[in-house]
Write a protein that holds these residues in place. Sequence first.
Motif, PDB file in Angstrom:
ATOM      1  N   TYR A 166     -11.072   2.240  13.751  1.00 32.06           N
ATOM      2  CA  TYR A 166     -11.862   1.789  12.595  1.00 32.06           C
ATOM      3  C   TYR A 166     -11.329   0.757  11.805  1.00 32.06           C
ATOM      4  O   TYR A 166     -11.976  -0.359  11.369  1.00 32.06           O
ATOM      5  CB  TYR A 166     -12.500   2.907  11.652  1.00 32.06           C
ATOM      6  N   ASP A 167     -10.179   1.048  11.153  1.00 28.72           N
ATOM      7  CA  ASP A 167      -9.291  -0.023  10.137  1.00 28.72           C
ATOM      8  C   ASP A 167      -8.934  -1.230  10.989  1.00 28.72           C
ATOM      9  O   ASP A 167      -9.032  -2.396  10.461  1.00 28.72           O
ATOM     10  CB  ASP A 167      -8.115   0.821   9.854  1.00 28.72           C
ATOM     11  N   ALA A 168      -8.702  -1.086  12.070  1.00 31.42           N
ATOM     12  CA  ALA A 168      -8.140  -2.462  12.819  1.00 31.42           C
ATOM     13  C   ALA A 168      -9.322  -3.337  13.320  1.00 31.42           C
ATOM     14  O   ALA A 168      -9.449  -4.384  12.995  1.00 31.42           O
ATOM     15  CB  ALA A 168      -7.642  -1.854  14.356  1.00 31.42           C
ATOM     16  N   ASP A 169     -10.447  -2.731  13.408  1.00 30.20           N
ATOM     17  CA  ASP A 169     -11.747  -3.575  13.490  1.00 30.20           C
ATOM     18  C   ASP A 169     -12.443  -3.933  12.194  1.00 30.20           C
ATOM     19  O   ASP A 169     -12.549  -5.216  12.022  1.00 30.20           O
ATOM     20  CB  ASP A 169     -12.913  -2.536  14.301  1.00 30.20           C
ATOM     21  N   LEU A 170     -12.140  -3.156  11.227  1.00 30.85           N
ATOM     22  CA  LEU A 170     -12.309  -3.902   9.841  1.00 30.85           C
ATOM     23  C   LEU A 170     -11.450  -4.938   9.380  1.00 30.85           C
ATOM     24  O   LEU A 170     -12.141  -5.920   9.076  1.00 30.85           O
ATOM     25  CB  LEU A 170     -12.321  -2.646   8.835  1.00 30.85           C
ATOM     26  N   ALA A 171     -10.248  -4.822   9.464  1.00 30.57           N
ATOM     27  CA  ALA A 171      -9.343  -5.785   9.391  1.00 30.57           C
ATOM     28  C   ALA A 171      -9.663  -7.218  10.289  1.00 30.57           C
ATOM     29  O   ALA A 171      -9.534  -8.410   9.858  1.00 30.57           O
ATOM     30  CB  ALA A 171      -7.947  -5.399   9.771  1.00 30.57           C
ATOM     31  N   ARG A 172     -10.146  -6.927  11.405  1.00 26.85           N
ATOM     32  CA  ARG A 172     -10.702  -8.194  12.048  1.00 26.85           C
ATOM     33  C   ARG A 172     -11.941  -8.816  11.625  1.00 26.85           C
ATOM     34  O   ARG A 172     -11.863 -10.152  11.634  1.00 26.85           O
ATOM     35  CB  ARG A 172     -10.933  -7.749  13.861  1.00 26.85           C
ATOM     36  N   ARG A 173     -12.687  -7.791  11.173  1.00 25.62           N
ATOM     37  CA  ARG A 173     -14.214  -8.611  10.713  1.00 25.62           C
ATOM     38  C   ARG A 173     -14.143  -9.140   9.187  1.00 25.62           C
ATOM     39  O   ARG A 173     -14.854 -10.178   8.891  1.00 25.62           O
ATOM     40  CB  ARG A 173     -15.093  -7.299  11.133  1.00 25.62           C
ATOM     41  N   LEU A 174     -13.282  -8.413   8.706  1.00 23.59           N
ATOM     42  CA  LEU A 174     -13.491  -8.510   7.159  1.00 23.59           C
ATOM     43  C   LEU A 174     -13.398 -10.008   6.614  1.00 23.59           C
ATOM     44  O   LEU A 174     -14.154 -10.306   5.841  1.00 23.59           O
ATOM     45  CB  LEU A 174     -12.390  -7.796   6.391  1.00 23.59           C
ATOM     46  N   PRO A 175     -12.401 -10.662   7.026  1.00 23.17           N
ATOM     47  CA  PRO A 175     -12.193 -12.054   6.650  1.00 23.17           C
ATOM     48  C   PRO A 175     -13.702 -12.900   6.758  1.00 23.17           C
ATOM     49  O   PRO A 175     -13.628 -13.890   6.013  1.00 23.17           O
ATOM     50  CB  PRO A 175     -11.147 -12.787   7.384  1.00 23.17           C
ATOM     51  N   ARG A 232       0.732  -1.406   0.107  1.00 21.75           N
ATOM     52  CA  ARG A 232      -0.007   0.090  -0.055  1.00 21.75           C
ATOM     53  C   ARG A 232       1.124   1.334  -0.083  1.00 21.75           C
ATOM     54  O   ARG A 232       1.749   1.332   0.759  1.00 21.75           O
ATOM     55  CB  ARG A 232      -0.909  -0.087   1.216  1.00 21.75           C
ATOM     56  N   THR A 238      -7.156   5.511   4.200  1.00 24.62           N
ATOM     57  CA  THR A 238      -8.203   4.227   4.393  1.00 24.62           C
ATOM     58  C   THR A 238      -9.476   4.580   4.721  1.00 24.62           C
ATOM     59  O   THR A 238      -9.948   5.568   4.888  1.00 24.62           O
ATOM     60  CB  THR A 238      -7.501   3.535   5.723  1.00 24.62           C
TER      61      THR A 238
END
Length: 208
Positions: free
Chosen positions: A195-204, A172, A178
Amino acid sequence: MDGIENATVTGLDELAALYARPLERVLKKEIDHVDATGRAFIAASPFLVLATSSSKGLDCSPKGDKPGFVQVADDGRTLLIPDRRGNNRIDSIKNLVEDPRVAMIFLVPGANETYRVNGRARVNADPSLRRRFAVDGKEPTTVIVVAVEQAFQHCPKALVRSDLWKAGSDGRPKGVPTLGDFAAARTPGTDAAAYDADLARRLPNELY
């Protein structure tokens, strides 16, 4: 910005004076179905951009999955595109219910050529069709069924000029906002990093 309005092109005759006539092979490359070569390109493509329209406006949405996620009918005249989980804005789906016209451009990482398909689409929720596209037992909510009207390859100049694939080969780029940055800009008090950390956790677990 002075002078921009005065230089606005407003007629086809003006365009003809600015641009050379396309070569004959460029005019003849368009066909009314996806041929064997186009089928091979789509089979290798993990990503496309879908353009739709309605009385409320225009939309251009990315669609991505494993290579070959878009299926091509044997006669090359129908495409099937699963609509995977998203943010439920469903802008393109709502547009297609009103206006079936659709345009797509397929990309393959590392290839500078692209493949374009235009046609008319309908949104299908048939259970048996949805099951065809299940991943790990999870079906798409709907399947976009496209009746192909135009199909043709696109020259690589834009991707060569942008050096698109090389530009992303080192990860990146620094300074690119982001989703967290966008959220913080629109909602004061939002912690972009959190926000980005939570998204990275949930996304998979939210891809299908």
